[in-house]
Design a protein around this motif. Structure first.
Motif, PDB file in Angstrom:
ATOM      1  N   GLN A   1       0.834  -1.193   0.000  1.00 14.62           N
ATOM      2  CA  GLN A   1       0.000   0.000   0.000  1.00 14.62           C
ATOM      3  C   GLN A   1       0.874   1.251   0.000  1.00 14.62           C
ATOM      4  O   GLN A   1       1.907   1.303   0.651  1.00 14.62           O
ATOM      5  CB  GLN A   1      -0.916   0.015   1.229  1.00 14.62           C
ATOM      6  CG  GLN A   1      -1.966  -1.080   1.185  1.00 14.62           C
ATOM      7  CD  GLN A   1      -2.990  -0.927   2.289  1.00 14.62           C
ATOM      8  OE1 GLN A   1      -3.090  -1.755   3.168  1.00 14.62           O
ATOM      9  NE2 GLN A   1      -3.750   0.160   2.213  1.00 14.62           N
ATOM     10  N   SER A   2       0.423   2.239  -0.761  1.00 17.07           N
ATOM     11  CA  SER A   2       1.148   3.510  -0.804  1.00 17.07           C
ATOM     12  C   SER A   2       0.167   4.666  -0.929  1.00 17.07           C
ATOM     13  O   SER A   2      -0.933   4.497  -1.485  1.00 17.07           O
ATOM     14  CB  SER A   2       2.129   3.510  -1.984  1.00 17.07           C
ATOM     15  OG  SER A   2       1.439   3.380  -3.209  1.00 17.07           O
ATOM     16  N   PRO A   3       0.533   5.835  -0.395  1.00 19.58           N
ATOM     17  CA  PRO A   3       1.693   6.024   0.482  1.00 19.58           C
ATOM     18  C   PRO A   3       1.458   5.428   1.865  1.00 19.58           C
ATOM     19  O   PRO A   3       0.345   4.999   2.163  1.00 19.58           O
ATOM     20  CB  PRO A   3       1.782   7.560   0.567  1.00 19.58           C
ATOM     21  CG  PRO A   3       0.364   8.001   0.451  1.00 19.58           C
ATOM     22  CD  PRO A   3      -0.291   7.041  -0.512  1.00 19.58           C
ATOM     23  N   GLU A   4       2.485   5.402   2.699  1.00 15.65           N
ATOM     24  CA  GLU A   4       2.298   4.907   4.070  1.00 15.65           C
ATOM     25  C   GLU A   4       1.464   5.875   4.875  1.00 15.65           C
ATOM     26  O   GLU A   4       0.694   5.475   5.748  1.00 15.65           O
ATOM     27  CB  GLU A   4       3.659   4.714   4.734  1.00 15.65           C
ATOM     28  CG  GLU A   4       4.447   3.560   4.153  1.00 15.65           C
ATOM     29  CD  GLU A   4       5.722   3.310   4.930  1.00 15.65           C
ATOM     30  OE1 GLU A   4       6.556   2.527   4.446  1.00 15.65           O
ATOM     31  OE2 GLU A   4       5.896   3.911   6.012  1.00 15.65           O
TER      32      GLU A   4
ATOM     33  N   LEU B   1      -5.617   6.489  -2.669  1.00 18.40           N
ATOM     34  CA  LEU B   1      -4.706   5.553  -2.014  1.00 18.40           C
ATOM     35  C   LEU B   1      -4.536   4.363  -2.938  1.00 18.40           C
ATOM     36  O   LEU B   1      -5.485   3.923  -3.590  1.00 18.40           O
ATOM     37  CB  LEU B   1      -5.287   5.081  -0.679  1.00 18.40           C
ATOM     38  CG  LEU B   1      -5.840   6.139   0.264  1.00 18.40           C
ATOM     39  CD1 LEU B   1      -6.304   5.495   1.562  1.00 18.40           C
ATOM     40  CD2 LEU B   1      -4.828   7.230   0.521  1.00 18.40           C
TER      41      LEU B   1
ATOM     42  N   CYS C   1      -3.226   0.329  -3.727  1.00 16.75           N
ATOM     43  CA  CYS C   1      -2.967  -1.018  -3.215  1.00 16.75           C
ATOM     44  C   CYS C   1      -2.512  -1.880  -4.388  1.00 16.75           C
ATOM     45  O   CYS C   1      -3.321  -2.190  -5.278  1.00 16.75           O
ATOM     46  CB  CYS C   1      -4.224  -1.595  -2.584  1.00 16.75           C
ATOM     47  SG  CYS C   1      -4.100  -3.335  -2.126  1.00 16.75           S
TER      48      CYS C   1
ATOM     49  N   THR D   1      -6.731   4.780   9.332  1.00 14.33           N
ATOM     50  CA  THR D   1      -5.847   3.951   8.522  1.00 14.33           C
ATOM     51  C   THR D   1      -6.710   3.082   7.620  1.00 14.33           C
ATOM     52  O   THR D   1      -7.666   2.457   8.077  1.00 14.33           O
ATOM     53  CB  THR D   1      -4.945   3.078   9.406  1.00 14.33           C
ATOM     54  OG1 THR D   1      -4.077   3.924  10.162  1.00 14.33           O
ATOM     55  CG2 THR D   1      -4.094   2.138   8.555  1.00 14.33           C
TER      56      THR D   1
ATOM     57  N   THR E   1      -2.520   2.563   4.824  1.00  9.90           N
ATOM     58  CA  THR E   1      -2.204   3.969   4.605  1.00  9.90           C
ATOM     59  C   THR E   1      -2.898   4.772   5.687  1.00  9.90           C
ATOM     60  O   THR E   1      -4.121   4.679   5.847  1.00  9.90           O
ATOM     61  CB  THR E   1      -2.685   4.458   3.233  1.00  9.90           C
ATOM     62  OG1 THR E   1      -1.941   3.805   2.207  1.00  9.90           O
ATOM     63  CG2 THR E   1      -2.523   5.967   3.103  1.00  9.90           C
TER      64      THR E   1
END
Lengths: 111, 114
Positions: free
Chosen positions: A6-9, A21, A23, A85, A105
């Motif tokens: 996943q990005s960004p954290e 977001l 994945c 999150t 994320t």
């Protein structure tokens, strides 16, 4: 081995500032891709399940999409209460319900 | 709505103690799961059960055991707690054996082992 990245954290947005977001996954024979929301100190709350490339699902300000290699969670005009999150998970064929989770994320929406 | 409850939100135990974590669901789901969640590692499956008295090891079963005597109840047991078992423990349920079924989570138990 099945993998979910996943990005960004972490992502910090101003209220009303739309974003996405990501994945990315590698799995043989995807059986489902899941998005969850998790608030601090609580269990994940189910948002969406996507099964095949091209599929889209929406809920309020959230929209999830799926391709053969990745999924996006689009957040339109976010509000501070969207801060959480967001976890992505994939399910692969197997003798039991093998689900691989990403690390998530962490989204912060600032008023 | 699926309702999954866990016996404690927070728990503090001493090294060597036997610890019981209990999960109860009210939706007649066949499958129940125990995960632990640690920063930077995500959710990892400890054990799951697909029927009463049936259990299967997940990815990290060492140091844990489980019990499912009734369909609605799934217990996680730490036989001799150690500090490396300090973690957030999450119970989940899923309707049946179909591989596409969604997992629904309980609120979690934050366990600290001193």
């Amino acid at each position: 081995e099945d993998q979910v990245t996943q990005s960004p954290e972490a992502l910090r947005l101003q209220e009303g500032e739309s974003s996405s977001l990501n994945c990315s996954y590698t799995v043989s024979g995807l059986r489902g891709l899941f998005w969850y929301r998790q608030d601090p100190g609580k269990g994940p709350e189910f948002l969406f399940t996507l099964y095949s490339a091209g599929e889209e699902k929406e809920k309020e300000r959230l929209k999830a999409t799926l391709t053969k290699k990745e999924s996006f969670l689009h957040i339109t005009a976010p509000k501070p209460e969207d801060s959480a999150t967001y976890l992505c998970a994939v399910k692969a064929p197997g003798g039991y319900q093998k689900v691989t989770f990403g690390i998530g994320t962490k989204l912060q929406v600032i008023p | 709505d699926v309702k999954v409850t866990q016996s404690s939100r927070y728990l503090v135990k001493r090294t060597g103690e036997k610890v019981f974590l209990e999960c109860v669901q009210d939706m007649d789901h066949e499958n129940m799961f125990w995960y632990r969640q640690d920063p930077g590692l995500g959710l990892r499956l400890i054990y799951f059960s697909y029927d009463v008295k049936m259990k299967e090891k997940g990815d990290i079963p060492e140091g844990y055991s489980v019990s499912r005597e009734k369909k609605e109840r799934f217990s996680l047991i730490l036989e001799s707690a150690s500090t490396n078992q300090t973690s957030m423990y999450l119970c989940a349920t899923a309707l049946g054996i179909t591989s596409t079924d969604t997992q629904y989570f309980g609120p979690g138990t934050r366990l600290t082992v001193l």
